[in-house]
Design an enzyme around this catalytic site. Structure first.
Site, PDB file in Angstrom:
ATOM      1  N   HIS A 270       0.836  -1.200   0.000  1.00  0.00           N
ATOM      2  CA  HIS A 270       0.000   0.000   0.000  1.00  0.00           C
ATOM      3  C   HIS A 270       0.878   1.262   0.000  1.00  0.00           C
ATOM      4  CE1 HIS A 270      -3.720   2.274   1.172  1.00  0.00           C
ATOM      5  NE2 HIS A 270      -2.815   3.099   1.685  1.00  0.00           N
ATOM      6  N   GLU A 271       1.800   1.308   0.959  1.00  0.00           N
ATOM      7  CA  GLU A 271       2.643   2.516   1.057  1.00  0.00           C
ATOM      8  C   GLU A 271       3.576   2.628  -0.141  1.00  0.00           C
ATOM      9  OE1 GLU A 271       1.635   4.606   3.089  1.00  0.00           O
ATOM     10  OE2 GLU A 271       0.428   3.272   4.352  1.00  0.00           O
ATOM     11  N   HIS A 274       1.799   4.416  -2.842  1.00  0.00           N
ATOM     12  CA  HIS A 274       1.899   5.872  -2.629  1.00  0.00           C
ATOM     13  C   HIS A 274       3.288   6.358  -3.050  1.00  0.00           C
ATOM     14  CE1 HIS A 274      -1.853   6.746  -0.578  1.00  0.00           C
ATOM     15  NE2 HIS A 274      -1.645   5.856   0.374  1.00  0.00           N
ATOM     16  N   GLU A 300      -4.680   7.943  -3.055  1.00  0.00           N
ATOM     17  CA  GLU A 300      -5.136   6.673  -2.476  1.00  0.00           C
ATOM     18  C   GLU A 300      -5.388   5.628  -3.570  1.00  0.00           C
ATOM     19  OE1 GLU A 300      -4.751   6.251   0.539  1.00  0.00           O
ATOM     20  OE2 GLU A 300      -5.906   4.489   1.118  1.00  0.00           O
TER      21      GLU A 300
END
Ligand code: ZN
Length: 510
Positions: A270-271, A274, A300
Site C-alpha cells: 500500500h505505502e 503511494h 489513495e
C-alpha cells in the site's frame, strides 16, 4: 501564445514560482521533522520537536500568505484566465491561487481557535473512546462543527456547505457528484455482503513469521514494483505512512507482527503504491504544483491499486506464493495457494473501518459521507449521531456496534476537524478500479505479466498516464484523460462481483 505575454507578466510568473518554491521547500523541511518524529526520534524529544515544528509552520504560513503573492496573482489574472499562459503555467497559477485564497479567506483568529479546539478535542476524543462515552465528546464535536461551518462559509460554495470542505481534499468534486455514484455503490454492495455472509468463512492463516524475514520479503516486493531504494527508504512506525520530500527522497513505513505476515506485506505494498506515485512525479517541475501529486483520492488510488488489484490477486500470488512458502516453510508449508488466496480475501462485516475488507470497506465510508453531509446541512443533530450511526450499520452491514467505541467514536478524523476527508478513501477505490481496467485495455496481457512477476510495465503505464502529470489537471479531468472516461462506479462493482463472486461461489447478484 506565450509571445503575447509582456515581460512583466513573465517576470511575475517567475517571481510567483520562486516564492512558492520557498514555501514548498520549507514545507518539505517540516515533513523531514515529522518523519523523524514517527520513526527515529527518542521519546523525550517531543516538546523540543513541537517547538521546531510550530516555528516552522508559522514561517511557512507567512511565506505562503505574503501580500506579494496576492499582487502577483492579480497581475497574472488576465493571462492565466485568458489562456495566454502555457498549460503548465496556467495549472501552476490555478493551484497557487487556490491554496493562497483558501488561506487568506480564513482570519488568523479563526485558524488559531481551530488549532486550539482541535488539540483539546483530540484529547477529549481519546478519553471518550477509551470509556465509550459519546456524551463527553459531543460538546467538543459541536464546537468543531461550528468552527468548520464558519470555515466553509468563509471559503464559499455554490450549492452546499459541505462542498467547501470536500474541495480541500478533492478539488473539482462536489457532494452532488458523489451522491448518485455512492447510491449505486450501496445498491450493489449490500447484496454482495449478504451473499457472502451466508457462505462458509475461509480458514485463517496462523503461525510464526519472523520479523526480519518479513522485512526482507517486503523489500523484494517493493523492489519488484519498481520502488527505487536509492531514492527512498522503508522503516517502521506505529501507523504506516508514506511521506515525500522530493521525488528523489520518498520515505515509506510499515509495521510487523510476528504472528501475521499479511499485515506488513499488504501495508508495505500500500505505502509503496503511494511512494511510486511520489517517485514518478516529474522532477523537472519539482517545488511547483505541477510537480506535485493530485488529490487525496488520486493518491489513495495508487496505494489501493497495488495493494488490492495487484496484491490480493491470484495472478500476483501465483508468482510470489512459492517465495512466501520458501520464506516461512513451517507456517505455510501445508497451506495451498487456493486456501491462501481465500484467506487474504476474507470478507466479513465488522465494526471497525480500518480493519474492513475490500467489499465492506466502502459501506463504512458511505455511512460517514451521509452523516457528515447531514451534519453540515443541519439535517442531523450531534445528539442523534450514535443512534443514526448504529441504524446505518445494521442497514448496510447487518451488524450493530456493541458500544460507541466500536461505532461513532472509532475514528480520529472528526476530532481533528477533518470533514469531507472520508469520501476520498472510496474515491481512491473507484479510481483504482477504473485505472486498472484502463491499464488492462492498454496491456491485454497485464494479468500474465503480473503472474510472471513483471510489475514494471504497470508502473510505467501509471507513470506516463498519471504520475508525470502532477497537478496539471483537476482530478476529474486527470482521470478522464488517463482512462478515456469520467468516473464510473461500474468498474469497481464489476471487479468486486467477478472476484468475490468466484471466490464465494455467489450466484449472479446483478
Ligand atoms: Zn493510503
Amino acid at each position: 501564445m506565450t509571445q503575447t505575454l509582456t515581460l512583466d507578466r513573465e517576470a511575475a510568473l517567475a517571481r510567483l514560482l520562486q516564492l512558492n518554491r520557498e514555501a514548498q521547500t520549507l514545507g518539505s523541511v517540516g515533513a523531514v521533522l515529522h518523519w523523524d518524529q514517527e520513526t527515529m526520534m527518542p521519546p523525550k524529544a517531543v516538546a523540543a520537536r513541537a517547538e521546531q515544528l510550530s516555528l516552522l509552520a508559522a514561517v511557512t504560513h507567512q511565506k505562503a500568505t505574503l501580500d506579494e503573492i496576492g499582487d502577483l496573482l492579480e497581475t497574472l489574472r488576465g493571462p492565466a484566465e485568458a489562456g495566454e499562459l502555457d498549460p503548465v503555467g496556467r495549472a501552476n497559477v490555478r493551484e497557487i491561487r487556490r491554496s493562497y485564497e483558501r488561506r487568506k479567506k480564513l482570519p488568523t483568529e479563526l485558524v488559531a481557535e481551530l488549532a486550539r479546539v482541535q488539540s483539546l478535542s483530540q484529547e477529549a476524543w481519546v478519553k471518550a473512546r477509551a470509556t465509550s462515552a459519546f456524551d463527553e465528546f459531543a460538546p467538543w464535536l459541536e464546537r468543531i462543527l461550528d468552527l468548520q461551518r464558519q470555515v466553509a462559509d468563509r471559503i464559499g460554495y455554490t450549492t452546499e456547505r459541505y462542498d467547501a470542505l470536500l474541495d480541500e481534499y478533492e478539488p473539482g468534486v462536489h457532494a452532488s457528484d458523489l451522491e448518485p455514484l455512492f447510491a449505486k455503490l450501496r445498491e450493489a454492495l449490500v447484496p454482495i455482503v449478504r451473499g457472502i455472509a451466508a457462505a462458509p468463512e475461509p480458514r485463517a492463516l496462523t503461525g510464526e513469521f519472523p520479523v526480519e524475514k518479513q522485512r526482507e520479503l517486503g523489500l523484494s516486493v517493493a523492489k519488484a514494483m519498481g520502488f527505487d531504494f536509492d531514492a527512498g527508504r522503508l522503516d517502521i512506525s506505529v501507523h504506516p505512512f508514506c511521506t515525500s520530500f522530493h521525488p528523489s527522497d520518498v520515505r515509506l513505513t510499515t509495521r510487523y507482527s510476528p504472528t501475521d505476515v499479511t499485515g506488513s506485506l499488504f501495508g508495505t505494498m500500500h505505502e509503496t503504491g503511494h511512494g511510486l506515485y511520489e517517485q514518478g512525479l516529474d522532477a523537472e517541475h519539482a517545488w511547483t504544483p505541477v510537480g506535485g501529486t493530485s488529490s487525496l483520492g488520486i493518491h489513495e488510488s495508487q496505494s489501493r491499486l497495488w495493494e488490492n488489484q495487484v496484491g490480493r490477486s491470484r495472478a500476483f500470488w501465483s508468482h510470489w506464493y512459492p517465495k512466501l512458502i520458501a520464506t516461512f516453510p513451517e507456517a505455510l508449508g501445508k497451506v495451498s495457494l487456493d486456501d491462501y488466496y481465500r484467506a487474504i480475501n476474507c470478507v466479513k462485516p465488522s465494526f471497525i473501518r480500518v480493519e474492513a475488507d475490500e467489499v465492506t470497506y466502502n459501506l463504512h465510508i458511505l455511512l460517514r459521507f451521509e452523516i457528515e453531509r447531514a451534519l453540515f446541512d443541519g439535517q442531523l443533530a450531534v445528539s442523534d449521531l450514535p443512534k443514526t450511526w448504529n441504524a446505518k450499520m445494521v442497514e448496510y452491514l447487518g451488524v450493530e456496534p456493541p458500544d460507541d467505541a466500536h461505532g461513532v467514536l472509532q475514528d480520529v478524523h472528526w476530532s481533528f476537524g477533518l470533514f469531507g476527508y472520508f469520501p476520498t478513501y472510496t474515491l481512491g477505490n473507484l479510481y483504482a478500479a477504473q485505472l486498472f481496467a484502463a491499464a488492462g485495455r492498454a496491456m491485454p496481457d497485464l494479468d500474465e505479466q503480473i503472474a510472471r512477476g513483471e510489475l514494471l510495465p504497470l508502473r510505467e503505464w501509471l507513470r506516463v498516464n498519471l504520475h508525470q502529470k502532477g497537478q496539471l489537471l483537476l482530478p476529474p479531468d486527470l482521470l478522464k484523460e488517463a482512462t478515456g472516461e469520467s468516473l464510473k462506479v461500474e468498474y469497481f462493482i464489476t471487479y468486486l462481483r467477478e472476484k468475490f463472486g468466484a471466490l464465494y461461489g455467489l450466484q449472479s447478484t446483478r
